[in-house]
Scaffold this active site. Structure first.
Site, PDB file in Angstrom:
ATOM      1  CE  LYS A   1      42.251  35.999  48.682  1.00 14.20           C
ATOM      2  NZ  LYS A   1      41.344  37.054  48.145  1.00 14.20           N
TER       3      LYS A   1
ATOM      4  CB  SER B   1      39.020  35.136  45.838  1.00 14.69           C
ATOM      5  OG  SER B   1      39.616  36.324  46.331  1.00 14.69           O
TER       6      SER B   1
ATOM      7  CB  SER C   1      37.967  38.974  47.009  1.00 18.15           C
ATOM      8  OG  SER C   1      37.798  38.645  45.655  1.00 18.15           O
TER       9      SER C   1
END
Length: 551
Positions: A155, A230, A254
């Site tokens: 990420k 996320s 997340s």
């Protein structure tokens, strides 16, 4: 009979009568409150149904199918552990695997919009170097690298040297990382090769992977739905069979949320055992309830990968423990009575009941059958997480300003109304939550969090797990989270407790969307979560590809 005795008898009768009335009033009050709660949840269910119908009218028409997996990319079906073994045994070249990964990413990314930056040429060079090492004969040091030659994505909030490190905010859109985050460094030391970085919400704080730098990432099972946040970019690529290793982090679901929405396995390790240095601009020195974790199509990858990022603390998690699922104690929660979150939908209730039924049928006696569990703390899941966030070292409004001042939520909301704000509405709402809304009463939240933690510790012990809903419903349509902003609390409450939790995929529903549940264990008993996740996944389909794959 003396006057004093008569008086005492009258007082005693009055006290008894008063106690009876108080008890009756208390029971009546509880009945009324329970009826009102049931009415509220019914109305909330009706509201959610109407919302789904309205959003479906738009997003159903936008759905794009994911490209099928080519035969030449068939190797991407395999686990990272299996691929690493094949590379070391000279059954597969690292260059072939990295090439397949890059080609698959190029095929699926136009549909998913998951990749924010890439290093394809550098990754291929590094893969060729690995192949040369293997051909020449590995040294003792290189032979111990568990993921030698296997590609990974991360990420974008994890710093990868030379790669964009925007965290989804416009003021950082040209910023590149000077050095690797600790988790990235450890994966490189383990022999893995970074290929690309993927989309996140601003500073990782929202339930969708959308920002004003790179736009919106789509769910591979239905592009009109979110892959979550996320780590949504990681989950979208992984589910689309584009890369074997997906490097994530989790402070409020997340890692587990995107894993659930995209039908994957995931592990959020016990807090305090992985370094956040270089992730979302953290120093790695401050205590946090966040953890570095992974999601994967294969449960067998989770423990070996967690060992890598836990480094010298891996032994504390007892990840090599031999777990016999039949000897474990099972507890379950079917629904949560937090007024802020949506009721659990019928599909997920049915999935939980199927799991409980199968586990009960496998139990050798009634004592081993799964037992219901509940604690008042779950009625305040969001509040407990929100209070726990106040103990984190970083400040969202400051990070949103790139640590150059502080973003004012009210000012940005006014600017947003006239189209002048550089931030998303989700980021502005998060600022308002911290700057305007009253805080959760600290003493109450600390006390309730500790009570819930203590009760779970006593209940689970060293050989018990809790089966818990992953969310109220499968992956929602894009932007629906604005009308259900607290639903992530199903994951966040376990961050607040600092308990390990695994996400388990349980096949698809009638609409082709992933189902699943969470498996929670006491701190430092992460191996229990993974063992149960593997067991349940094997029983209930586990990961199901969102496209056709070659036989």
């Amino acid at each position: 009979m003396s006057r004093e005795k008569v008086s005492r008898d009258r007082e005693t009768k009055k006290e008894k009568s008063h106690r009876r009335k108080s008890k009756t009033n208390r029971i009546c009050k509880e009945v009324v409150i329970n009826l009102l709660k049931k009415l509220y949840f019914f109305l909330r269910l009706c509201f959610d149904t109407v919302v789904d119908y309205i959003f479906a009218m738009y997003w159903e028409s936008t759905h794009q199918s994911l490209p099928d997996l080519d035969k030449k990319h068939a190797m991407l079906r395999k686990s990272a552990v299996a691929l690493a073994k094949e590379i070391k045994n000279k059954e597969l070249k690292s260059e072939e695997l990295v090439t397949a990964c890059i080609e698959r990413i190029k095929l699926v990314n136009p549909v998913l919009n998951a990749v924010t930056d890439e290093r394809y040429e550098d990754a291929l060079k590094e893969a060729r170097e690995v192949d040369k090492l293997i051909e020449a004969g590995l040294s003792e040091e290189d032979s111990k690298k568990p993921f030698l030659g296997v590609p990974f994505t991360a990420k974008e909030s994890h710093a990868v040297k030379g790669m964009l490190h925007t965290l989804g905010i416009l003021s950082r859109k040209h910023i590149r990382a000077d050095e690797d985050a600790e988790c990235v460094r450890l994966l490189r030391v383990a022999g893995a090769i970074p290929v690309a970085v993927t989309n996140v919400p601003e500073i990782n704080k929202w339930q969708e992977s959308r920002n004003n730098v790179f736009g919106q990432t789509n769910n591979p099972y239905h592009t009109g739905r979110t892959p979550g946040g996320s780590s949504g970019g990681e989950a979208a690529l992984s589910a689309a069979l584009a890369c074997p290793i997906a490097l994530c982090s989790d402070i409020g679901g997340s890692t587990r949320m995107p894993a659930f929405y995209c039908g994957l396995y995931a592990l959020n390790p016990t807090a305090g055992h992985t370094s956040l240095k270089g992730s979302a601009l953290r120093s790695g020195k401050d205590p946090t309830m966040a953890s570095i974790g992974f999601l994967s199509r294969h449960c067998e990858d989770l423990i070996p990968l967690t060992k890598v990022v836990a480094a010298d603390k891996a032994h504390l998690l007892d990840l090599d423990r031999q777990v016999h699922v039949k000897d474990l104690k099972f507890y379950y929660v079917e629904s949560v009575n937090d007024l802020r979150v949506s009721p659990v939908c019928s599909d997920l209730k049915k999935a939980m009941k199927k799991v409980i039924y199968r586990l009960s049928s496998q139990a050798e006696n009634t004592e081993q059958a799964p037992k219901p569990y509940y604690h008042e703390g779950f009625n305040h899941s969001f509040a407990l997480w929100r209070h726990a966030m106040t103990k984190e070292a970083d400040s969202f409004p400051k990070l949103l300003a790139n640590n150059e001042g502080e973003v004012n939520g009210l000012v940005e909301l006014a600017k947003k109304l006239v189209g002048a704000s550089q931030f998303t509405l989700a980021a502005i709402f998060k600022c308002l939550d911290e700057q305007v809304l009253p805080p959760v009463p600290a003493a109450w939240a600390d006390r309730l969090t500790q009570q819930l933690k203590d009760d779970l510790l006593e209940t689970l012990g060293s050989d018990g797990v809790l089966l818990f809903p992953s969310a109220p419903a499968p992956a929602p349509y894009h932007c629906e989270a604005f009308l259900r902003p607290f639903n992530f609390a199903f994951w966040g409450v376990f961050n607040a407790l600092k308990f390990p939790a695994a996400q388990v995929p349980l096949g698809l529903n009638a609409d082709g969307l992933p189902l699943g549940l969470q498996v929670v264990a006491a701190p430092q008993h992460d191996a229990l979560c993974v063992a149960v996740a593997e067991h349940l996944g094997a029983m209930f389909q586990g990961y199901v590809p969102p496209c056709r794959v070659p036989e």
